[in-house]
Design a protein around this motif. Structure first.
Motif, PDB file in Angstrom:
ATOM      1  N   LEU A 295       0.822  -1.213   0.000  1.00 50.80           N
ATOM      2  CA  LEU A 295       0.000   0.000   0.000  1.00 50.80           C
ATOM      3  C   LEU A 295       0.856   1.263   0.000  1.00 50.80           C
ATOM      4  N   HIS A 296       2.094   1.162   0.479  1.00 50.78           N
ATOM      5  CA  HIS A 296       2.944   2.348   0.541  1.00 50.78           C
ATOM      6  C   HIS A 296       4.056   2.365  -0.498  1.00 50.78           C
ATOM      7  N   ALA A 297       4.064   1.369  -1.371  1.00 50.21           N
ATOM      8  CA  ALA A 297       5.150   1.287  -2.361  1.00 50.21           C
ATOM      9  C   ALA A 297       5.010   2.395  -3.402  1.00 50.21           C
ATOM     10  N   GLU A 298       6.151   2.884  -3.841  1.00 50.94           N
ATOM     11  CA  GLU A 298       6.163   3.918  -4.878  1.00 50.94           C
ATOM     12  C   GLU A 298       6.523   3.338  -6.244  1.00 50.94           C
ATOM     13  N   ALA A 299       6.994   2.121  -6.254  1.00 48.25           N
ATOM     14  CA  ALA A 299       7.301   1.459  -7.519  1.00 48.25           C
ATOM     15  C   ALA A 299       7.246  -0.052  -7.317  1.00 48.25           C
ATOM     16  N   GLY A 300       6.899  -0.765  -8.385  1.00 43.83           N
ATOM     17  CA  GLY A 300       6.884  -2.226  -8.360  1.00 43.83           C
ATOM     18  C   GLY A 300       7.824  -2.768  -9.419  1.00 43.83           C
TER      19      GLY A 300
END
Lengths: 456, 188
Positions: free
Chosen positions: A191-196
C-alpha cells in the motif's frame, strides 16, 4: 569448496535432508499426475521445444518486434548488456521519480544481477513480496530453489525469523498463522510502495505484451498499486505469438508444482492507466550461451524447476550447495558455462540418471550437456587431478600384465577397504556395508576352471 | 555503441540457423464431454468453488454469499444497480465482478478489469466472486487464447482459484496476498 563439500553442511542435519528429499519428490509426483492428465503432453513438449528452437534462431528479430510493439503500446524499452547496466537503469528510473520504497515480485534475473544489494547500497528500501523470497531476504540468504525459495527451511525456523522481524509470538510455527502475519506485513508494504519491480515469464513479440505467473497475486498487487512498473527480462524470454504462449502456459505450472495453471496469469500490454511501464531487456552473458552450439539449448529454459525437484542430487544436497544463482541440473549447466573455473564441480553433482531430461517441458538435453561439460572442464585444465587419474587408468588398461598385478595388490588391500571407505566416504558408508571380496580374482577363477575342464 | 546495438549485434553474431524440423502437429488438444462439469471439478481442486445459477438467480446467489462470508463492505458491480465501491478498496470484504471466458482444463477465468480500481479490488478484497456464462467455457488454453483479445485489453488476467502459497514447508495456505476465497457463478 566443491559441491560435495558444501552438500556436507546440508546433509549434516539428516532429518532436514530427509524431509527436503521427500518434500521435493512429492512435488515431482504432483507434476507426474498433472502431466498424465493431459493426453497430448508429449506433443506439447515437442511443440514447446520447437517453438523455442525457432525463436532462438531469429532472436534478434523477435526482440526488435517485441520492442516495436511494446513501445507502440506505451511501454518504454531499455537494453542492458550486463548486470551493472541493468542495475543502473533501474536505479535511475527510481531516482528520477523519487521512489524510495519499492516492492518486487519473484525474478531470478534480478537475483543474478544483485539488484537488491545494489539498490540498498543506494539507500532504497526493496522488499521481496513472494512469501518464500521475503523469508530468505529477511534471513539475508539467497533462494535455494527457483520456484520454492525457502524449501530448505523448517517452519520452526520461519517462526523464529518472523518473531524477530515481524513480532509474531515466540514459538509460533503454524504455516497458516505465519502466512497470515506475512500477509499483514506485506500488505502494508504494497500500500505504501512507490514502484513495483517484476520479472517476466514470457514476452510476446507480435503484441509487445508481458506475461507474469504467480500463485500469491504479489506481482499483480505490486503493479496495480504503485504508478511505476519496471519489468526485468532476459533476452530469452520472448515467444513469437499468443498462440505459442498457450503451449507454455499449459506446461509451466504443471511442470513446476503440478497445478493446472498458476492462480494468476497476468497479461500486461502497455502501462496501467495513469502509470508507467518500463521494460529492461538484459543480456548479461546470454548471447555467449547462444553462441555455444553445445549448450545453447539451455536458453530454452522456462524456469519451472522440474529438473530440480526430480534430481536425486539436488533433493539430497539442497540448493545452497550449488552456490550458483540457479541450482540443480539447469544451474549446473548455466553456471559452469559462464565461469568453468569457479563452478567446475557442478557438472559432477549428477548421477547421469537422465531424470531431468525426461521431465523438462522444453526438452533441454540436460544430462547430455552435463556430461559434455565434464569433458570441457577437464580439457580446459580446471580439474588437473582428474586428468592425471584418467592418464593413470589409461596406462593400466593398456598393459594386461600391469592390470593383473594391480588386481592382485588391490585384493590384498581389499581387507583394509571397509575401514578406508568409512574414512573417505563417511556418509555413504554410515548406512551401507561393503560386500565381502571373493577369495580369488576373476582371472584366477577363470584359469582354475579352465584347468578343471582340461582334467576331464 | 548503445547497449541496444551491442546486445542485438552479439545475438546476431551468435545465432545459427535452426536445422529444419517438422513442426509437431497441433491437431488434437484435450477436450471434455462436459466442459462446465470439468471446470467446476478443477476449480474445487485449486481451492475455489463453482455455483451454477440461472440468470435470474444471480442476485440471490450473491446475497447468499454475502451472508456466508459475513461481509458488510461489498462491491457488487455485476448487475444493474450494483452497489457502489467503498471509498477504500483495501477494506473491501467481498468484490463481485463479471468474468470473460472460462477454461475447463484449468478452471481459469479471463478477467479484464475496466479501471485500476476494479483491478485493485480483485486483489485486495478478502473474498472475490466472478460471474461467467456457461456457454463461454472453452476446453483448453489454445481455444482460450484464440477467443480472447489479450493485446487490446491493456491488462487482463486468468484467475484460477484464490491466492495461495506453499512457501512454508510446502503447507498449502489459501489467501497469500489476494483473496481468501474465490467463488465462480456459472450462469446458465
Amino acid at each position: 569448496m566443491s559441491h560435495g563439500e558444501r552438500a556436507d553442511r546440508f546433509t549434516a542435519d539428516r532429518a532436514r535432508a530427509a524431509w527436503h528429499d521427500a518434500a521435493l519428490w512429492h512435488v515431482r509426483e504432483r507434476r507426474d499426475a498433472a502431466a498424465r492428465s493431459v493426453p497430448e503432453w508429449e506433443a506439447l513438449r515437442d511443440l514447446a521445444a520447437d517453438i523455442k528452437a525457432r525463436t532462438l534462431a531469429n532472436l534478434a528479430g523477435h526482440l526488435e518486434a517485441f520492442e516495436r510493439n511494446a513501445t507502440s503500446r506505451g511501454a518504454v524499452v531499455h537494453w542492458a548488456a550486463d548486470a551493472s547496466a541493468h542495475n543502473r537503469i533501474v536505479l535511475e528510473l527510481l531516482r528520477a521519480r523519487g521512489a524510495t520504497r519499492v516492492v518486487k515480485s519473484k525474478s531470478m534475473l534480478t537475483e543474478e544481477c544483485g539488484l537488491n544489494p545494489f539498490l540498498e547500497r543506494h539507500g532504497l528500501e526493496i522488499v521481496d513480496t513472494d512469501l518464500g523470497e521475503r523469508i530468505v531476504q529477511l534471513r539475508d540468504e539467497p533462494p535455494s530453489h527457483i520456484v520454492l525459495p525457502a524449501i530448505h527451511l523448517r517452519k520452526e525456523e520461519v517462526g523464529e525469523l518472523f518473531h524477530a522481524h515481524l513480532g509474531t509470538e515466540a514459538g509460533l510455527a503454524d504455516p497458516t498463522l505465519l502466512t497470515a502475519a506475512a500477509r499483514v506485513h506485506l500488505r502494508e508494504k504494497f500500500l505504501h510502495a512507490e514502484a513495483g519491480i517484476t520479472g517476466v515469464n514470457f514476452a510476446i513479440a507480435e503484441t509487445g505484451g508481458l506475461v507474469i505467473c504467480t500463485n500469491e497475486g504479489n506481482a499483480d498487487l505490486g503493479t496495480a498499486l504503485p504508478p511505476l512498473h519496471i519489468a526485468c527480462m532476459g533476452i530469452e524470454k520472448v515467444v513469437p505469438s499468443l498462440a505459442d504462449l498457450a503451449v507454455f502456459v499449459r506446461l509451466l505450472a504443471r511442470s513446476a508444482t503440478g497445478q493446472p495453471i498458476t492462480a494468476y496469469t497476468s497479461h500486461f500490454h502497455g502501462p496501467r492507466p495513469g502509470g508507467e511501464l518500463h521494460i529492461v531487456i538484459v543480456d548479461n552473458g546470454r548471447s555467449d550461451l547462444l553462441g555455444r552450439a553445445e549448450h545453447a539449448r539451455a536458453l530454452a529454459c522456462i524456469r519451472c524447476g522440474a529438473c530440480l525437484n526430480t534430481c536425486p542430487v539436488y533433493r539430497r544436497s539442497g540448493g545452497h550447495s550449488y552456490e550458483a544463482v540457479i541450482p540443480g541440473p539447469i544451474g549446473s549447466i548455466l553456471a559452469p558455462v559462464r565461469d568453468p573455473e569457479r563452478h567446475r564441480s557442478l557438472p559432477y553433482a549428477c548421477t547421469m540418471c537422465g531424470s531431468c531430461t525426461n521431465v523438462c517441458p522444453v526438452k533441454i538435453d540436460l544430462h547430455d550437456q552435463l556430461l559434455r561439460l565434464r569433458t570441457e572442464i577437464v580439457t580446459a585444465g580446471h580439474l588437473p587431478g582428474r586428468r592425471r587419474a584418467s592418464r593413470l587408468a589409461s596406462l593400466l588398461l593398456r598393459s594386461p600384465a600391469l592390470y593383473a598385478a594391480t588386481g592382485r595388490v588391490a585384493r590384498r588391500l581389499g581387507r583394509l577397504l571397509p575401514g578406508l571407505a568409512k574414512r573417505i566416504a563417511a556418509p555413504w558408508t554410515s548406512s551401507r556395508g561393503l560386500p565381502d571380496l571373493p577369495k580369488k580374482t576373476f582371472r584366477e577363477q577363470i584359469s582354475s576352471s579352465e584347468k578343471d575342464l582340461s582334467h576331464r | 555503441m548503445s547497449d541496444r546495438d551491442i546486445v542485438l549485434s552479439r545475438i546476431r553474431a551468435a545465432t545459427r540457423p535452426v536445422s529444419s524440423r517438422d513442426t509437431p502437429s497441433a491437431a488434437s488438444w484435450l477436450t471434455f464431454d462436459d466442459p462446465a462439469a470439468r471446470f467446476a471439478e478443477v476449480l474445487e481442486s485449486v481451492g475455489g468453488r463453482a455455483v451454477a445459477v440461472a440468470p435470474a438467480a444471480l442476485t440471490t446467489g450473491v446475497e447468499q454469499l454475502v451472508r456466508d462470508v459475513g461481509a458488510d463492505r461489498v462491491w457488487f458491480d455485476v448487475a444493474q444497480g450494483g452497489i457502489e465501491p467503498p471509498a477504500v478498496v483495501a477494506e473491501l470484504q467481498l468484490y463481485v465482478a463479471r468474468g470473460g471466458i472460462a477454461v475447463a482444463e484449468n478452471a481459469a477465468v479471463w478477467v479484464v478489469p475496466q479501471t485500476i480500481r476494479h483491478r485493485e479490488a480483485l486483489l485486495l478484497a478478502e473474498h472475490v466472486a466472478l460471474a461467467v456464462e456457461r456457454r463461454t467455457i472453452v476446453h483448453n488454453m489454445h481455444e482460450a487464447y484464440a477467443s480472447i483479445d489479450a493485446a487490446t485489453a491493456g491488462f487482463g488476467f486468468f484467475i484460477s482459484g484464490p491466492s495461495k502459497t506453499a512457501d512454508i514447508e510446502q503447507a498449502l495456505v489459501i489467501g497469500a496476498h489476494g483473496p481468501r476465497s474465490l467463488t465462480v457463478f456459472v450462469v446458465t
